[in-house]
Structures are given as C-alpha cells and as structure tokens.
Scaffold this motif. Sequence first.
Motif, PDB file in Angstrom:
ATOM      1  N   ASP A   8      79.115  84.004  14.701  1.00 22.77           N
ATOM      2  CA  ASP A   8      78.765  83.922  16.110  1.00 22.77           C
ATOM      3  C   ASP A   8      77.502  83.062  16.215  1.00 22.77           C
ATOM      4  N   ASP A  10      75.057  82.762  19.583  1.00 26.95           N
ATOM      5  CA  ASP A  10      73.990  83.420  20.353  1.00 26.95           C
ATOM      6  C   ASP A  10      73.665  84.818  19.847  1.00 26.95           C
ATOM      7  N   GLY A  11      72.419  85.013  19.480  1.00 27.76           N
ATOM      8  CA  GLY A  11      71.979  86.337  19.030  1.00 27.76           C
ATOM      9  C   GLY A  11      72.278  86.586  17.554  1.00 27.76           C
ATOM     10  N   THR A  12      72.966  85.614  16.931  1.00 29.99           N
ATOM     11  CA  THR A  12      73.314  85.770  15.514  1.00 29.99           C
ATOM     12  C   THR A  12      72.708  84.612  14.715  1.00 29.99           C
ATOM     13  N   ASP A 214      76.837  89.946  16.582  1.00 29.45           N
ATOM     14  CA  ASP A 214      75.822  90.876  17.089  1.00 29.45           C
ATOM     15  C   ASP A 214      76.299  91.725  18.259  1.00 29.45           C
ATOM     16  N   SER A 215      77.398  91.325  18.924  1.00 29.43           N
ATOM     17  CA  SER A 215      77.733  92.082  20.138  1.00 29.43           C
ATOM     18  C   SER A 215      79.235  92.276  20.330  1.00 29.43           C
ATOM     19  N   ASP A 218      82.144  90.067  19.530  1.00 32.15           N
ATOM     20  CA  ASP A 218      82.381  89.736  18.121  1.00 32.15           C
ATOM     21  C   ASP A 218      83.331  90.705  17.426  1.00 32.15           C
TER      22      ASP A 218
END
Length: 266
Positions: A8, A10-12, A214-215, A218
């Motif tokens: 992923d 964004d955020g990863t 992360d979310s 995913d």
Amino acid sequence: MKQVLFTDLDGTLLDLYDYSYDAALPVLKTLKRRKVPVVFCTAKTSAENEYYRKELGIEDPFIVDNGGAIFIPENYFSFSFECKKRGNYCVVELGASYKELRKALKEIKEETGFKITGFGDMTAEEVAADANLNVEKAKLAKEKEYNESFIFDEPKEKEVILFDKIKDKGFAVTHGGRYYNIHGKNADKGKAVKILTELFKREYGEVKTIGVGDSMNDIPMLKAVEQPALVKNKKGAWLDISLPNLYKAQNEGPEGWVEVVRRFIL
Ligand SMILES: [Mg+2]
C-alpha cells in the motif's frame, strides 16, 4: 525463490500526513538491486502511481484505484496475456468506470441527503488543501478512472446506511486512512493481487508474496498474500483484524514498512 512485495502507499510506504518516504529509500535500493518486484497496491490513480514510480525508481507493475486496474509495463513478462494496451502498459481492468461511480454517488446524495463530497466535486485547490497535497499532486489525484474518493461528513452510525446504498447499486465501498472510496464490486486489491501473482508464477515458477498495509482497504490484499503485515497507524495502533500469519510491525508508516521488508525479504 522469487519474492514479490505488494505494498500500500498512503500510511504505509508513504507517511499518511506528509507523504514522505525517506526512511524507506535505502531498503528500496536494496530491493531493486536484488530484483525483488515492488508492486504498489493503492487507492491512488495511475497518474499518482506514475509520479511515485519515477520518484522511487520503481519499474514493476502496479495496482491502481483500489484494485480497479493492474498496469503492467510492456514486455515485463516474457509471455503475452489478455489486456488492454495503453501507452507503454498492458492494462487488466477490473473496476467500474468513473462515470458510473460518480452517478451512483450523486443518486445516494439525492436519496439520503448525506453530506458527500467526491474528488470530482472539488477543484484541484480544494483537494490540495484537504489532502495536504500541492496543487500539482492534487491534479494527479483527481485523475480517477476506476474509483471515486469522497468525504462522508456524517456521524459514524450513518455509515451503515451509506454502505448498504452503495451495495444496492451494485458497487463496493472501502475506507482508506483518509477517504471513503466507491468502486466496482470486482475491483478489489485482493483480486488484483491474485491475478498478478499468477502472472509472476508463470514467469518465475514458485513465488513468495508479501503484503504490507495499514487500513481497511488493505484487507483483501493482505488476505491474498502468503505473508501479510501491518504497520501501525498514526494513533500508534494496528488495524483491528486477525489473519493467520499476520505480522504487526512495531513502527508506523514507512518505518514500519522498512521493518517488514527487513524481516521477511532482506
Ligand atoms: Mg493506506
């Protein structure tokens, strides 16, 4: 055995707030040297993927718009397979068109009165301010083809109604770190990962797949790989799921990503 990393963004691999990736650069270099494919698997558009591929020097296939389509560089695999030729890519489309998705969102808005604002309702300047992007990157983020990201400005308990409405109209919804996404029901990161894994297997025989996210959006990707891994989110916690074999990194975002790659690949 050939290892393939699905990740992923964004955020990863990228920080959720400022999209930085400095922590990951040395490890990305090593992956490249060892010819470990790094497959972006993201809600981001193909235009945004192109940007980060260039920035990070990645030349592997990528999955856009939350599994809406798989972009494979021409001649990446030594065999041919069914796909749509687009520029220098061979594209496997799984998702519904942007036009259909926009139409469904508009209908839901009219039927429920919910405060829903899609990227298509916002100017590049507005997207830039909301997503903490510069205007150039916001323009890339607006070039959606198989997914629409939107803000749902309603109390959390109304989410159920929204989700039902989207399902009734024949589409699917996911919630990333920042936005909700509506997409075709055949478009999911998991399906895209499976298709791509088959292609890698045809090329290399056995492969080992690792997935990092992360979310919520995913989860299908994490279910489709042999070694799923989660990085911590900005609250210092992990997404609340249990999967067999799931590894939980001690760090958040790119730092957690590095930890996963070091543990399972390097
Ligand atoms: Mg994410």
